[in-house]
Design an enzyme around this catalytic site. Structure first.
Site, PDB file in Angstrom:
ATOM      1  N   ILE A  55      -3.038 -20.361  29.263  1.00 52.08           N
ATOM      2  CA  ILE A  55      -4.013 -20.558  30.336  1.00 52.08           C
ATOM      3  C   ILE A  55      -3.340 -21.119  31.583  1.00 52.08           C
ATOM      4  O   ILE A  55      -3.623 -20.717  32.707  1.00 52.08           O
ATOM      5  CB  ILE A  55      -5.148 -21.501  29.871  1.00 52.08           C
ATOM      6  CG1 ILE A  55      -5.901 -20.875  28.693  1.00 52.08           C
ATOM      7  CG2 ILE A  55      -6.107 -21.789  31.018  1.00 52.08           C
ATOM      8  CD1 ILE A  55      -6.948 -21.778  28.100  1.00 52.08           C
ATOM      9  N   GLY A 112       1.365 -27.380  33.532  1.00 52.68           N
ATOM     10  CA  GLY A 112       1.392 -28.486  34.473  1.00 52.68           C
ATOM     11  C   GLY A 112       2.348 -29.561  34.051  1.00 52.68           C
ATOM     12  O   GLY A 112       3.029 -29.443  33.020  1.00 52.68           O
ATOM     13  N   GLY A 113       2.425 -30.616  34.847  1.00 57.61           N
ATOM     14  CA  GLY A 113       3.375 -31.684  34.578  1.00 57.61           C
ATOM     15  C   GLY A 113       3.103 -32.424  33.284  1.00 57.61           C
ATOM     16  O   GLY A 113       3.995 -33.048  32.720  1.00 57.61           O
ATOM     17  N   VAL A 115      -0.959 -25.312  28.701  1.00 55.76           N
ATOM     18  CA  VAL A 115      -2.307 -25.144  28.180  1.00 55.76           C
ATOM     19  C   VAL A 115      -2.464 -23.720  27.656  1.00 55.76           C
ATOM     20  O   VAL A 115      -2.100 -22.742  28.339  1.00 55.76           O
ATOM     21  CB  VAL A 115      -3.367 -25.434  29.260  1.00 55.76           C
ATOM     22  CG1 VAL A 115      -4.765 -25.331  28.666  1.00 55.76           C
ATOM     23  CG2 VAL A 115      -3.149 -26.804  29.871  1.00 55.76           C
ATOM     24  N   LYS A 154      -3.655 -28.253  24.733  1.00 55.21           N
ATOM     25  CA  LYS A 154      -2.661 -28.762  25.686  1.00 55.21           C
ATOM     26  C   LYS A 154      -1.481 -29.287  24.875  1.00 55.21           C
ATOM     27  O   LYS A 154      -1.601 -30.299  24.179  1.00 55.21           O
ATOM     28  CB  LYS A 154      -3.229 -29.854  26.580  1.00 55.21           C
ATOM     29  CG  LYS A 154      -2.210 -30.372  27.607  1.00 55.21           C
ATOM     30  CD  LYS A 154      -2.778 -31.505  28.448  1.00 55.21           C
ATOM     31  CE  LYS A 154      -3.691 -30.970  29.533  1.00 55.21           C
ATOM     32  NZ  LYS A 154      -2.946 -30.277  30.624  1.00 55.21           N
ATOM     33  N   ASP A 184      -6.344 -38.108  38.444  1.00 58.06           N
ATOM     34  CA  ASP A 184      -5.699 -36.863  38.872  1.00 58.06           C
ATOM     35  C   ASP A 184      -6.757 -35.818  39.219  1.00 58.06           C
ATOM     36  O   ASP A 184      -6.619 -34.639  38.883  1.00 58.06           O
ATOM     37  CB  ASP A 184      -4.778 -36.350  37.767  1.00 58.06           C
ATOM     38  CG  ASP A 184      -3.815 -35.267  38.283  1.00 58.06           C
ATOM     39  OD1 ASP A 184      -3.577 -35.228  39.508  1.00 58.06           O
ATOM     40  OD2 ASP A 184      -3.345 -34.461  37.461  1.00 58.06           O
TER      41      ASP A 184
END
Length: 943
Positions: free
Chosen positions: A15, A18-19, A23, A38, A131
């Site tokens: 999907i 990121g950091g 995902v 994740k 975030d």
């Protein structure tokens, strides 16, 4: 990873990345559902401390259960791979939507409303997102918002505070060691960008950035790289010119408030933003309107709209005449505009219990916040928010607020604690600056960070550092000269002239303002000059005027606002005075020219600043709590006492000119004035035969030997002269009860000398002979408050209240030999009443206001023996702390079947069959005049 299994989860597609991990979409083979996985970075597994911390935080995150929050199903581990199992959300991210351009205003607000609801639910559980950004917000095909990754930044990195700014956690080490994605920088709050500790206000900032991007279709703080982006976050003001031209002004104000660089200047909670959005969406004129011409106060709503649209900075007063000045006058003429602000439903100004006068208001120097006193406490409100918040720890006895010169603190006086205090506008516990005497009239926070205040009966005008310390006396009070109208009298309402060396204040010699005098005195030489007779609360304006108030008589009830041209260098009044406004209950003006005032409506019957909607009513309340109004007109009633035959009640209230004793005839339904002196007459008490009324008065006879208020007698039919019984130095004496033979009067003495604990006054109980020279004898003394004495019908016992246990309780002693004592109440109590047969005691429970009436059966033979207190009925009536003076707020009818009580406005109670529903009463309003100086300069020219 595609096609692999992690435990019983089969990964089907990726999907995103990121950091904080990659995902994937996966199939839960046990439950047969699609989920999001994740997968956390590999280095995560090799740090046991981080794993433990993440597990602890993940449990909290999993507890979030809200329709707008993507749920976390669990934290799993498979072959050294740690991963989160989350709800799979269909649809695009908000970032994808924004790439296509700005989202229509109404749609943006509907999405934003769901975001606020998600944040609010998380914040209530102590979870901060940290975030928030469009990429972490999904919108389903049905338009449902789902916020992703709630709290994972904290769960993943832990609490990192006070990081070295040269090693920003966003740019370097944190970008790899902590896995914080670089794109976050555009949504970081300034405190995050500096590596400081954050709270929920960081989410409020990020929400503002996200909402801006939805409306503008472009990033707010986008830079060429991370460094320039963070520099813009820290230094650049938001550019609102790219927002839609027809954007509703409340949305603009909402964005401004969310995007304050200083956290304490933002909304205190995301619920404030939610309410703003709901108000805009509910506006019948639509979410795209910016016009304000039709935004006047709606029935039973807050009338804040017109101010906000025109950025009106409200000014407030510390009491009826506390004039607070802001820096820098307007540089050019502007159009004069008038608006009103209506208090929220059910909210009332406090009624003077906090000293000074009835309405307590103040505004910050920058005009962004204001404070007003209510019956609940001091409320703090920002100009660009809908709701005010109660300042913790304040109550109806907190008043005369003033902002610090930098606008970050509020100083106020606690009348219940007899202390000067300050509290940060951002919240927190109030700090005690100093103990004071029993009466404060006027506070001024000066530019040098000192605070001036008038400590009546305990020194005079004093100055203390805003950081606390020992107060110094600038102008001493002159008690000896008050009756002769000599010396300083009571120096009140202090403030400095522009040179910072000359003190402007008012000399008060009596309760009649006509005898008062506004003066200027040098703090260096001591030279004093009289400026205006009969004037009080003078303040110098940058237009070259002295502004002050005039009163017609000795009740500080309704004033007229007056100005004269004035030269502060020569201390000369250079022109005649001009009447500006009549019939004010409160008023204030900023140095930039915004005037705020409260008018007393023509239908007002009562005390200063109170409208008809604020007036109390007198009601019978039977032993089961059922009410029956007596028919007397609404007023600000105090201390009712029923005549021995039960046919009349003596009571006192402000009657246009001062406080007087009045008598209501139950049968004839007429109110007759008993006293007409220019002095204040308080707390009536019928003689046992009903032929006379004793009362407390501040007449000259009481002041002859240094007394403040003495005891006087007046024939109940109003004939004949008033008889003076006696007074005591530095004390107010309030008639309380009679001996059985009527030869002695028992009184509560209010000690204003500070002879009690520290500088706090206290009550003692004494007895006055009705024969000869009216000799006084102390009865119940001590370093506690002993008050509200009531003798039993047979005259053998005296009931009273005392705070000797740390709170007020009801006690009984033999009378007149008070050598023993029994405690009657067991959970707090005050203002005892005997039943006519002497077999029961009734008392008030609930503190300052009546919340319940209690009953105690008593035996007096062979010894005094009180029974267990029981609840008689609940109710909300005026209590001792709301009355002032030393008299009780209720009385019992001679038939023993009902009480006469004072009912506040706005309290819902059972109506009798004959009562018609009352029409809705208007809320108190504040009038605002922007750029009022333009009118002032025309009305009062200065050469």
């Amino acid at each position: 990873m595609i096609g692999k299994k992690l435990a019983h989860y089969e990964i089907t597609s990726q999907i995103g990345k990121g950091g904080m991990g990659e995902v994937y979409q996966a199939k839960d083979t046990k439950l047969g559902r699609d989920v999001a996985i994740k997968v956390l970075p590999e280095e995560f597994a090799f740090d046991p401390n981080r794993v433990t911390r993440f597990q602890r935080e993940a449990k909290l995150l999993a507890s979030l259960n809200h329709p707008n929050i993507a749920a976390i199903h669990g934290l799993e581990e498979s072959d050294d791979t740690h991963f989160l199992v989350m709800e799979l959300i269909p649809g695009d991210t908000l970032a994808d939507r924004i790439k296509a351009g700005a989202i229509p205003v109404e749609e943006s607000l509907k999405l934003a409303l769901q975001i606020t609801e998600a944040l609010e639910a998380a914040h209530e559980k102590g979870v901060i997102h940290r975030d928030l950004k469009p990429a972490n917000i999904k919108v389903t095909p049905e338009g449902k918002v789902k916020v992703l990754d709630f709290g994972l930044a904290k769960a993943f990195t832990g609490d990192e505070t006070d990081v070295n700014l040269t090693d920003s956690p966003t740019l370097s080490e944190a970008a790899t060691r902590q896995g914080v994605i670089l794109g976050t920088a555009a949504y970081m709050s300034p405190e995050q960008a500096r590596g400081k500790a954050v709270d929920k206000r960081a989410d409020i900032w990020a929400f503002g950035v996200v909402l801006y991007e939805m409306l503008a279709g472009k990033a707010l703080f986008a830079g060429e790289d991370i460094t320039s982006t963070l520099a813009r976050v820290l230094e650049r003001k938001p550019d609102f010119s790219t927002l839609p031209d027809n954007l509703h002004y409340r949305v603009r104000l909402l964005l401004e408030r969310c995007l304050k660089k200083e956290p304490k200047n933002r909304y205190s909670g995301i619920s404030d933003a939610r309410v703003d959005i709901q108000e805009v969406l509910a506006d019948p004129e639509g979410a795209n309107t910016w016009q304000v011409s039709g935004m006047e106060s709606r029935t039973r709503q807050r009338s804040t709209t017109t101010w906000a649209a025109l950025t009106v900075f409200l000014i407030a007063v510390s009491g009826v005449i506390g004039w607070y000045l802001k820096p820098s006058p307007p540089s050019e003429p502007k159009r004069v505009m008038r608006f009103t602000y209506e208090l929220p439903d059910g909210q009332l100004f406090n009624r003077g219990e906090a000293g000074g006068f009835d309405i307590h208001l103040a505004v910050s120097p920058d005009g962004e916040r204001f404070v007003y006193g209510t019956t609940e406490g001091l409320y703090l409100r920002s100009m660009d928010t809908l709701d005010a918040t109660l300042i913790p720890g304040t109550d109806r006895f907190s008043g005369q607020p003033q902002f610090s010169p930098d606008g970050q603190w509020i100083c106020y006086w606690s009348a219940s604690e007899k202390r000067l205090k300050k509290v940060a506008v951002g919240g927190g516990a109030a700090a005690v600056l100093c103990d004071t005497g029993p009466v404060i009239n006027g506070i001024s926070w000066e530019p040098d960070n000192s605070i001036l205040y008038s400590d009546i009966m305990n020194g005079g005008i004093k100055r203390i550092s805003a950081n606390s310390g020992t107060p110094e006396i600038l102008i001493k009070e002159d008690l000896a000269g008050i009756a002769k109208k000599e010396g300083n009298g009571y120096p009140v309402f202090p403030g400095l002239l522009p040179d910072g060396k000359t003190l402007l204040f008012t000399r008060a010699w009596s309760t009649n303002p006509a005898d008062w005098q506004m003066v200027a005195q040098s703090l260096e030489s001591g030279d004093c000059k009289s400026l205006v007779e009969g004037a009080i609360a003078g303040r110098y304006l940058p237009t070259g005027h002295l502004l002050y108030e005039l009163y017609e008589s000795n009740a500080l009830d309704v004033s007229d606002l007056v100005a004269v041209p004035f030269n502060p260098e020569t201390l000369e009044v250079t022109g005649g005075q001009v009447l500006l406004f009549e019939g004010l209950s409160a008023g204030a003006v900023s140095q930039s020219g915004t005037l705020i005032y409260v008018s007393r409506p023509a239908d007002t019957a009562g005390s200063a600043g109170q409208t008809a909607s604020d007036a109390d009513s007198l009601v019978w309340v039977d032993l089961e709590g059922h009410e029956d109004p007596i028919g007397a007109p609404p007023n600000i009633y105090k201390n009712p006492r029923i005549s021995p035959d039960g046919m009349k009640v003596a009571i006192y209230f402000v009657s246009g000119s001062n406080q007087d004793i009045w008598v209501w005839d139950f049968a004839r339904e007429t109110m007759s004035r008993l006293t007409t002196s220019e002095a204040n007459d308080l707390t009536p008490l019928w003689t046992p035969d009903g032929r006379k009324v004793a009362f407390c008065s501040m007449r000259e006879a009481a002041a002859a030997n240094g007394g403040i208020g003495g005891i006087f007698l007046k024939a109940a039919d109003g004939t004949g002269e008033v008889e003076f019984l006696g007074s005591v130095k530095n004390r107010m004496i309030f008639p309380g009860t009679w001996s059985a033979d009527g030869n002695s009067l028992v009184a509560a003495e209010y000690d204003l000398s500070g002879a009690g604990s520290l500088s706090s006054p206290h009550f003692e109980i004494s007895m006055f002979s009705m024969e000869g020279d009216h000799e006084r004898a102390p009865l119940i003394e001590g370093n506690f408050t002993q008050s509200f004495p009531r003798n039993s019908p047979d005259g053998k016992w005296i009931a009273y209240s005392s705070d000797k246990s740390g709170r007020h309780e009801v006690y009984v002693r033999p009378f007149p030999d008070v050598n023993k004592e029994w405690q009657v109440s067991n959970s707090g109590g005050s203002c005892p009443l005997w039943s006519p047969d002497g077999k029961k005691l009734y008392y008030i429970a609930g503190g300052d206001a009546v919340e319940a009436v209690m009953e105690v059966a008593v035996e007096t033979e062979p010894v005094f023996n009180p029974g267990k207190p029981r609840l008689l009925f609940h109710g909300r009536y005026r209590g001792p702390g709301e009355q002032g003076g030393g008299g009780a707020p209720w009385d019992i009818h001679p038939d023993g079947k009902r009480f006469l009580m004072i009912k506040p406005p706005g309290v819902d109670t059972e109506a009798t069959q004959d009562q018609k529903p009352e029409a809705p009463k208007p809320q108190p309003k504040i009038n605002i005049v922007v750029n009022w100086f333009e009118e002032l300069k025309e009305l009062v020219p200065v050469e």
